[in-house]
Design an enzyme around this catalytic site. Structure first.
Site, short mmCIF file in Angstrom:
data_model
loop_
_atom_site.label_atom_id
_atom_site.label_comp_id
_atom_site.label_asym_id
_atom_site.label_seq_id
_atom_site.Cartn_x
_atom_site.Cartn_y
_atom_site.Cartn_z
N TRP A 180 34.83 52.18 31.36
CA TRP A 180 35.56 51.82 32.15
C TRP A 180 35.69 52.90 33.38
O TRP A 180 35.93 54.03 32.92
CB TRP A 180 37.06 51.41 31.88
CG TRP A 180 37.70 50.94 33.28
CD1 TRP A 180 37.87 49.73 33.90
CD2 TRP A 180 38.37 51.86 33.76
NE1 TRP A 180 38.60 50.05 34.99
CE2 TRP A 180 39.08 51.10 35.12
CE3 TRP A 180 38.70 53.31 33.95
CZ2 TRP A 180 39.93 51.69 36.12
CZ3 TRP A 180 39.53 53.88 34.96
CH2 TRP A 180 40.03 53.26 36.03
N ASP A 347 43.09 39.77 46.80
CA ASP A 347 42.65 40.27 45.33
C ASP A 347 43.94 39.81 44.76
O ASP A 347 44.79 38.80 44.90
CB ASP A 347 42.64 41.61 45.02
CG ASP A 347 41.68 42.05 43.83
OD1 ASP A 347 42.43 42.01 42.89
OD2 ASP A 347 40.67 41.97 44.08
N ASP A 348 44.35 40.20 43.55
CA ASP A 348 45.46 40.07 42.60
C ASP A 348 46.92 40.00 43.33
O ASP A 348 47.00 40.71 44.36
CB ASP A 348 45.38 41.00 41.42
CG ASP A 348 46.07 40.51 40.35
OD1 ASP A 348 46.89 39.63 40.37
OD2 ASP A 348 46.06 41.31 39.21
N ARG A 427 46.06 43.72 28.75
CA ARG A 427 46.69 44.55 29.81
C ARG A 427 48.21 43.96 30.32
O ARG A 427 48.53 42.67 29.94
CB ARG A 427 45.84 44.10 31.09
CG ARG A 427 46.08 44.56 32.55
CD ARG A 427 45.13 44.35 33.68
NE ARG A 427 45.31 45.01 34.60
CZ ARG A 427 44.97 44.49 35.88
NH1 ARG A 427 44.39 43.23 35.90
NH2 ARG A 427 45.23 45.16 36.78
N LYS A 463 36.44 35.82 43.65
CA LYS A 463 36.37 36.89 42.56
C LYS A 463 36.78 36.49 41.29
O LYS A 463 38.12 36.46 41.30
CB LYS A 463 36.93 38.18 43.27
CG LYS A 463 37.18 39.40 42.38
CD LYS A 463 37.67 40.79 42.90
CE LYS A 463 37.62 41.81 42.07
NZ LYS A 463 38.45 43.01 42.72
N TRP A 464 36.12 36.45 40.50
CA TRP A 464 36.37 35.96 39.13
C TRP A 464 36.52 37.12 38.12
O TRP A 464 35.37 37.50 37.75
CB TRP A 464 35.36 34.89 38.73
CG TRP A 464 35.66 34.08 37.24
CD1 TRP A 464 35.49 34.79 36.21
CD2 TRP A 464 35.40 32.94 36.95
NE1 TRP A 464 35.55 33.98 35.10
CE2 TRP A 464 35.33 32.67 35.48
CE3 TRP A 464 35.08 31.72 37.79
CZ2 TRP A 464 35.39 31.60 34.97
CZ3 TRP A 464 35.05 30.43 37.24
CH2 TRP A 464 35.39 30.50 35.65
N ASP A 465 37.64 37.38 37.67
CA ASP A 465 37.96 38.62 37.00
C ASP A 465 38.02 38.15 35.45
O ASP A 465 38.21 37.17 35.06
CB ASP A 465 39.18 39.31 37.52
CG ASP A 465 39.14 40.74 37.38
OD1 ASP A 465 38.18 41.25 36.47
OD2 ASP A 465 39.62 41.44 38.18
N ASN A 467 39.57 40.45 32.38
CA ASN A 467 40.18 41.95 32.03
C ASN A 467 40.53 42.08 30.62
O ASN A 467 41.42 42.95 30.19
CB ASN A 467 41.31 42.22 33.01
CG ASN A 467 40.93 42.56 34.24
OD1 ASN A 467 39.86 43.15 34.51
ND2 ASN A 467 41.79 42.08 35.23
N CYS A 513 33.76 39.87 38.07
CA CYS A 513 34.19 41.41 38.00
C CYS A 513 34.98 41.19 36.44
O CYS A 513 35.29 40.30 36.07
CB CYS A 513 35.56 41.47 38.76
SG CYS A 513 36.42 43.22 38.74
N ASP A 535 35.50 49.73 38.71
CA ASP A 535 36.79 50.03 39.35
C ASP A 535 36.58 51.41 39.83
O ASP A 535 37.65 51.79 40.71
CB ASP A 535 37.72 49.69 38.38
CG ASP A 535 38.32 48.37 38.16
OD1 ASP A 535 37.90 47.77 39.25
OD2 ASP A 535 38.97 48.20 37.17
C1 GLA Z 1 40.74 44.53 37.52
C2 GLA Z 1 39.44 44.51 38.50
C3 GLA Z 1 40.06 45.21 39.95
C4 GLA Z 1 41.07 44.25 40.65
C5 GLA Z 1 42.33 43.96 39.38
C6 GLA Z 1 43.41 43.12 39.97
O1 GLA Z 1 40.75 45.84 37.16
O2 GLA Z 1 38.19 45.12 38.07
O3 GLA Z 1 39.23 45.05 40.99
O4 GLA Z 1 40.89 42.95 40.85
O5 GLA Z 1 41.75 43.70 38.32
O6 GLA Z 1 44.54 43.07 38.86
#
Ligand code: GLA
Length: 729
Positions: A180, A347-348, A427, A463-465, A467, A513, A535
């Protein structure tokens, strides 16, 4: 008489090639050949794999060609070496004995697919070894299709996509590694005796640490613009294993496929298991040549919208993090529109009704807008973007939930977790993964995108994340005797969802992502337009990460954003020109709070965006030539893109080190026409700086490539950089 002898000789040659073609299969593109000994009733063997060879040479090699390696070696009988396939029949027999049963070819507009059917000598068990040879690019994709008509299921224990041998020698492998915040690091190492394993076991994402793409320099230490290079990319979204095996034979062997560790599969009578494609390329123009092959193939066949220019965007994450509100979004939209941007991505932090998303501890799964933050909802934002003449995009993480969410309260059985174990939370101390092996979960994940797009058809970008990694292994959906299939069934479910999304929303731009660069993989690119490289947006470190990533992925896939200084990840203080000059080598975007920027920084970004748009086609669709590697520690990194017709190029020079009395190397360009004259114009000129010393001058391609130009030291500026446009007269 002389004439007769000549005719007979030609006839013999023709006969030879007809006879050879019955047993010798030649799969080829303009510059690659894979030649196989496919005699009926015999094991399928390699004759040649690599550089394109002529049909005449193929005919003369016949089945006595140099290599005797099996193409798809199987376990258990007559093979004590490595194997690509291992099974267990229901009577307990663990062997296979596969020989050629037939060859067929199918031609479409863009490719020829060759299928060689192998059958077992006793069991009704079949493997089709398949090759797709493209007509317009130097790439051959190979995979297998495994099936049987045994009464009960057959367990697949190892099921590689392919085995590729190449002659022993001074052979080096280039591949990517990282973690990361430091994804896409280039590693180059010689192949020695033993096994080099490159693998992934994350479960969900597969490119944070190792990458499933490799380059093999066949004639000594890797060179960028000379030398013979084989390239291979496993096109899979889940766990993989690539083994380079060097033993006492004449060949190094690459075995590549889905990671068999803790994954076995029960294949039912009549079911076909298609292994992921291994894309193979060859270039005699070094690593950059192999990269150009990967990039052309990707743009033409392997990524979503590979021929569509990418928009310049502002993403809200590093600007406001979770602090989303209507006025703030409107301000960011106005600012990016003023700077010349074309898209704003929220974003988020925008969702959650019962549990509003204030930080990362809750709400994933509840994709309903938080009306306290956004009283006019998503429509209000879409309208605000339209008023400013830009497009609107939105962040989601559809494969995930938090235990603090309405979704989890309703469907605790939808998450992946081992039975009889505590819930493994990721997370925010509460993140969990939805079980995509479950068709109900697939429907739900599809509905997240479908609902958004049905209600707000003007959303242009998602943006499809993703994590989280699978850290408690177990499916609440799969039966007890199929638990070992979860890693694979998850990705089959993921593919099914993506297929449905693309069938209904073919024009939507989707970024992959995964905590940064966890999904830079050809396993997902057919559905995705681009990925978030990391990131870590620190410009200096990005040079290294993007350099590595460029080995396999074209610039249009690499989201590359100008962010704040000091950088939020490394705290490095870097002038905005350098940050922009690095971001301009990929898909340019911004990830910053414009309100906090100085007037002159805003001015610099306006110049960068305007200049980028001017050369966007060269950067996004041009041929890459890497010139001076940051990994070589010469204090300077340099690379360029040029158009296929060599009429225009964009050159990047970034200082990577700063010492008193440091001497930077000359930059010798590549990919130009030696006989044409090119005029130099500097791009993204420093607002208060001096223009490049050769501004406006013309030089021959020969001079630029063989004598080269200088990179100014930049005085006391530790982060000096230049971007030059070269236009043929
Ligand atoms: C991940 C993504 C970031 C951002 C955050 C939002 O860490 O890699 O770019 O979108 O989530 O919580």
């Amino acid at each position: 008489m002389k004439h007769l002898v000549k005719t007979l000789a030609v006839l013999a040659l023709m006969l030879g090639s007809v006879m050879a073609s019955a047993q010798v299969v030649h799969v080829s593109t303009d510059n690659i050949s894979i030649v196989l000994d496919a005699r009926q009733g015999q094991p399928l063997r390699y004759i040649h794999a690599g550089k394109r060879i002529s049909d005449r040479d193929v005919a003369n090699l016949g089945t006595f060609g140099a290599m005797r390696s099996e193409v798809y070696p199987v376990f258990g009988h007559g093979n004590t070496g490595n194997y690509a396939l291992a099974v267990r029949h229901q009577d307990g027999n663990m062997t296979l004995q596969m020989t050629v049963a037939g060859v067929s070819k199918e031609e479409s507009n863009d490719a020829v697919v060759t299928r060689i059917t192998l059958k077992d000598g006793f069991y009704p068990f079949k493997v089709d070894v398949c090759y797709r040879a493209y007509k317009d690019v130097d790439m051959i994709e190979t995979w297998t299709e495994i099936s049987h008509s045994e009464k009960k299921g057959v367990d697949l224990l190892r099921f590689d996509s392919a085995h590729l041998p190449f002659h022993v020698g001074d052979v080096w492998v280039s591949h990517l590694y990282g973690t990361w915040g430091d994804e896409g690091r280039l590693v180059q190492e010689p192949l020695n005796r033993g096994t080099l394993t490159i693998e992934n076991r994350d479960g969900v994402r597969n490119s944070h640490t190792a990458h499933a793409e490799v380059m093999i320099s066949l004639d000594g230490k890797p060179q960028e613009n000379t030398g013979a290079v084989l390239g291979a990319a496993l096109c899979y979204s889940g766990n993989y294993e690539l083994d380079f095996i060097t033993n006492d034979s004449d060949y190094h062997s690459l075995f590549a496929g889905i990671n068999p560790k803790t994954s076995s599969l029960r294949l039912a009578n009549g079911e076909v298991f298609k292994t992921p494609e291994l894309a193979i390329t060859y270039s005699d123009q070094g690593l950059s040549g192999a990269s150009r092959n990967f990039h052309s193939w990707a743009r033409a066949h392997k990524i979503a919208h590979g021929n569509v220019p990418r928009r310049v965007l502002l993403n809200s994450w590093e600007g406001v993090y979770f602090d989303i509100n209507e006025a703030g979004m409107a301000q960011m939209m106005s600012d990016i529109a003023d700077m010349g941007g074309e898209l704003f991505v929220m974003d988020d932090g925008w969702f959650g009704e019962k549990y509003p998303r204030k930080d990362d501890t809750s709400s994933l799964g509840d994709w309903k807008v938080d009306r306290n933050k956004l009283p006019h909802g998503i429509q209000g934002l879409v309208d605000a973007a339209r008023e400013r003449g830009i497009k609107f995009g939105i962040w989601i993480e559809p494969e995930m939930a938090n235990t603090v969410s309405e979704l989890y309260e309703k469907h605790p059985d939808w998450i992946i977790n081992a039975s009889n174990r505590d819930i493994a939370k990721g997370r925010g101390g509460s993140q969990v993964i939805l079980d995509l092996s479950n068709p109900k979960v697939q429907d739900y994940v599809f509905s997240i995108v479908d609902d958004l797009m049905t209600n707000y058809p003007d959303i242009a970008y998602i943006k499809w994340d993703a994590n989280m990694t699978i850290s408690s292994y177990g499916s609440q959906y799969l039966p007890a005797d199929r638990q070992s299939e979860l890693y694979i069934r998850y990705h089959q479910g993921f593919a099914a969802v993506c297929d449905r999304i693309r069938a209904k929303y073919p024009d939507l731009t989707i970024q992959a992502c995964a905590s940064g660069g966890g999904r830079a993989s050809y396993g997902i690119m057919p559905w995705f337009d681009e990925f978030w490289v990391s990131d870590n947006t620190d410009a200096l470190q990005r040079i290294y990460m993007q350099w590595g990533t460029s080995y396999f992925f074209p610039s249009i896939t690499m989201a590359s954003h100008i962010s704040a200084s000091p950088n939020h990840q490394t705290q490095r203080v870097v002038p905005v020109k350098f940050r922009a000059d690095v971001a301009m080598s990929g898909r340019l975007g911004m990830e910053i709070q414009p309100r906090d920027m100085s007037e002159s920084d805003i001015q610099q970004c306006k110049i960068a965006i305007a200049d980028y748009k001017m050369v966007r086609d060269v950067v996004q669709f041009g041929d890459i030539y890497r010139l001076i590697s940051p990994y070589d520690g010469k204090g300077l990194a340099s690379m360029m893109y040029s158009t296929q017709d060599k009429s225009e190029a964009v050159l990047y020079m970034w200082k990577t080190e700063h010492f008193q009395d440091q001497r930077l190397p000359k930059v010798k360009l590549a990919g130009l026409d030696p006989d044409r004259l090119y005029t130099i114009t500097e791009l993204n000129k420093a607002v208060n700086g001096r223009p490049y010393m050769l501004e406006g001058k013309s030089f021959s391609g020969d001079f630029l490539m063989n004598v080269g130009i200088d990179m100014p030291q930049g005085g006391t500026n530790a982060y000096h950089s230049r971007v030059l446009r070269l236009k043929a007269e």
